[in-house]
Write a protein that holds these residues in place. Structure first.
Motif, PDB file in Angstrom:
ATOM      1  N   ARG A 198     -10.840  62.300  35.833  1.00 27.42           N
ATOM      2  CA  ARG A 198     -10.621  63.343  34.835  1.00 27.42           C
ATOM      3  C   ARG A 198     -10.900  62.853  33.420  1.00 27.42           C
ATOM      4  O   ARG A 198     -10.550  63.508  32.460  1.00 27.42           O
ATOM      5  CB  ARG A 198      -9.168  63.845  34.918  1.00 27.42           C
ATOM      6  CG  ARG A 198      -8.858  64.563  36.226  1.00 27.42           C
ATOM      7  CD  ARG A 198      -7.396  64.979  36.261  1.00 27.42           C
ATOM      8  NE  ARG A 198      -7.090  65.712  37.487  1.00 27.42           N
ATOM      9  CZ  ARG A 198      -7.209  67.018  37.626  1.00 27.42           C
ATOM     10  NH1 ARG A 198      -7.636  67.736  36.613  1.00 27.42           N
ATOM     11  NH2 ARG A 198      -6.928  67.609  38.762  1.00 27.42           N
ATOM     12  N   THR A 239      -8.399  75.217  23.345  1.00 29.51           N
ATOM     13  CA  THR A 239      -9.446  75.776  24.200  1.00 29.51           C
ATOM     14  C   THR A 239      -9.590  77.280  24.072  1.00 29.51           C
ATOM     15  O   THR A 239     -10.236  77.920  24.888  1.00 29.51           O
ATOM     16  CB  THR A 239      -9.155  75.431  25.678  1.00 29.51           C
ATOM     17  OG1 THR A 239      -7.858  75.925  26.018  1.00 29.51           O
ATOM     18  CG2 THR A 239      -9.221  73.937  25.893  1.00 29.51           C
ATOM     19  N   SER A 297     -17.478  71.573  24.818  1.00 28.76           N
ATOM     20  CA  SER A 297     -16.661  71.076  25.925  1.00 28.76           C
ATOM     21  C   SER A 297     -17.497  71.080  27.197  1.00 28.76           C
ATOM     22  O   SER A 297     -18.204  72.052  27.484  1.00 28.76           O
ATOM     23  CB  SER A 297     -15.428  71.960  26.103  1.00 28.76           C
ATOM     24  OG  SER A 297     -14.680  71.548  27.230  1.00 28.76           O
ATOM     25  N   GLN A 318     -17.748  70.840  31.331  1.00 22.60           N
ATOM     26  CA  GLN A 318     -16.944  71.157  32.505  1.00 22.60           C
ATOM     27  C   GLN A 318     -17.791  70.921  33.754  1.00 22.60           C
ATOM     28  O   GLN A 318     -18.965  71.290  33.800  1.00 22.60           O
ATOM     29  CB  GLN A 318     -16.495  72.626  32.435  1.00 22.60           C
ATOM     30  CG  GLN A 318     -15.582  73.050  33.568  1.00 22.60           C
ATOM     31  CD  GLN A 318     -15.066  74.465  33.344  1.00 22.60           C
ATOM     32  OE1 GLN A 318     -14.519  74.781  32.304  1.00 22.60           O
ATOM     33  NE2 GLN A 318     -15.260  75.320  34.336  1.00 22.60           N
ATOM     34  N   GLU A 323     -13.336  71.930  36.363  1.00 18.66           N
ATOM     35  CA  GLU A 323     -12.538  70.884  35.745  1.00 18.66           C
ATOM     36  C   GLU A 323     -13.199  70.401  34.464  1.00 18.66           C
ATOM     37  O   GLU A 323     -14.389  70.050  34.448  1.00 18.66           O
ATOM     38  CB  GLU A 323     -12.376  69.704  36.719  1.00 18.66           C
ATOM     39  CG  GLU A 323     -11.522  68.580  36.173  1.00 18.66           C
ATOM     40  CD  GLU A 323     -11.419  67.432  37.158  1.00 18.66           C
ATOM     41  OE1 GLU A 323     -10.659  66.491  36.878  1.00 18.66           O
ATOM     42  OE2 GLU A 323     -12.099  67.494  38.210  1.00 18.66           O
ATOM     43  N   ALA A 324     -12.453  70.394  33.368  1.00 18.43           N
ATOM     44  CA  ALA A 324     -12.949  69.859  32.105  1.00 18.43           C
ATOM     45  C   ALA A 324     -13.039  68.346  32.210  1.00 18.43           C
ATOM     46  O   ALA A 324     -12.147  67.689  32.770  1.00 18.43           O
ATOM     47  CB  ALA A 324     -12.029  70.250  30.961  1.00 18.43           C
TER      48      ALA A 324
END
Length: 325
Positions: A8, A69, A103, A105, A109-110
């Motif tokens: 992550r 976000t 961002s 992804q 999932e970021a």
């Protein structure tokens, strides 16, 4: 840009400081990596891994939290393409100046922290009031989109064509000069007034036209047309003022190009609209002498329409002195 997809966590590394240009496509490369930090050379998705990379962006106020976000763009706003060797490119066209957060992804999932970028106006453009858009500087207008698409090397703003002007910061087109004005140079902020003796009958003129014979303009007002000379005056063309007809000549109608000669035995003073018969004791024939009476035995004649005191038993005009017969 290098994106490390280690579980992550990941990070962006932008080599040029994050400067991007509004209205220009920016391709930001990144590389997929496995949990050990090694490049993933194949393209995602695969039949075993159907995840896709998506890139989102949003504008930031100076005091905004980059990690927030809210108000992210839809995923289709930034195109992601596989380049090869595990490298992808996010293609994006910034629409406004200011700070921007990107961002990344993978699937749902970021990965990594948001990437901060600075969107600047391109050359020949400046931030408009409020900083929400870029506008072409005065004397310039936006390059048409179809021309810019086929010629990306062109600047985003072009100089105002001749006959047009623009005096504000905006993405509006240049405005044509109004009748009575012209502009003979490109990239100007103001139109020029037609000079005395000329006129501008249409918009977007690059030069004015000289007045025809019998007409004039003074150059003080916006002249879309020339004005007729008044009776008693004339013009041979291109005049700012219609001269008065000289003595011995006259004009009896507006818009005359030349003055007319008086018939034999008639005369006209300067600026006359008609001729007078000589020797009729009219006020214009009176003597300028202080001595003598109105019935003085001295007179006038009018060779070539000019008063002259040579005829007995009539008056003589100023400034001619009386002649004894």
């Amino acid at each position: 840009v290098s994106v490390q997809t280690v579980a992550r966590t990941s990070h962006w590394a932008l080599m040029d400081g994050g400067r991007i240009i509004v209205g220009r496509t920016r391709r930001i490369p990144f590389q997929a990596r496995d949990v050990d930090g090694l490049p993933v050379l194949h393209q995602l998705p695969t039949y075993r891994d159907n995840r896709r990379f998506k890139v989102f962006y949003r504008r930031l106020d100076p005091a905004s939290d980059p990690a927030e976000t809210a108000a992210w763009s839809p995923p289709e706003a930034v195109r992601v393409a596989f380049v090869g060797g595990g490298v992808y490119a996010a293609a994006w066209v910034p629409g406004a100046p200011g700070n921007v957060s990107l961002s990344l992804q993978l699937g749902f999932e970021a990965v990594g922290e948001p990437l901060l970028l600075e969107a600047h106006c391109p050359p020949l453009k400046r931030e408009t009031m409020g900083g929400n858009a870029c506008g072409c500087i005065p004397a310039y207008e936006p390059t048409p989109a179809d021309i810019l698409f086929n010629n990306p090397e062109l600047p985003v703003c072009l100089r105002c064509p001749v006959g047009t002007v623009k005096d504000v910061l905006s993405d509006e087109s240049c405005s044509p000069c109004l009748p009575g004005f012209y502009q003979d140079g490109p990239g100007q902020t103001a139109c020029k007034r037609c000079a005395p003796g000329s006129f501008g009958p249409a918009t977007e003129l690059t030069e004015c036209m000289a007045c025809d014979a019998g007409k004039h303009t003074n150059g003080l007002d916006a002249q879309a047309a020339c004005t007729d000379c008044t009776p008693g005056s004339y013009s041979t063309g291109g005049a700012s003022v219609c001269p008065l007809c000289p003595a011995g000549l006259y004009s009896d109608a507006p818009g005359m190009a030349n003055c007319l000669s008086c018939p034999t035995s008639q005369f006209a003073l300067r600026g006359s609209t008609t001729c007078y018969q000589c020797g009729e004791n009219k006020p214009v024939e009176r003597t300028a002498e202080l001595s003598g009476s109105p019935d003085a035995m001295y007179g006038i004649s009018c060779p070539n329409g000019i008063l002259n005191g040579t005829m007995p038993f009539h008056w003589c005009p100023p400034p001619t002195r009386r002649n004894h017969m």
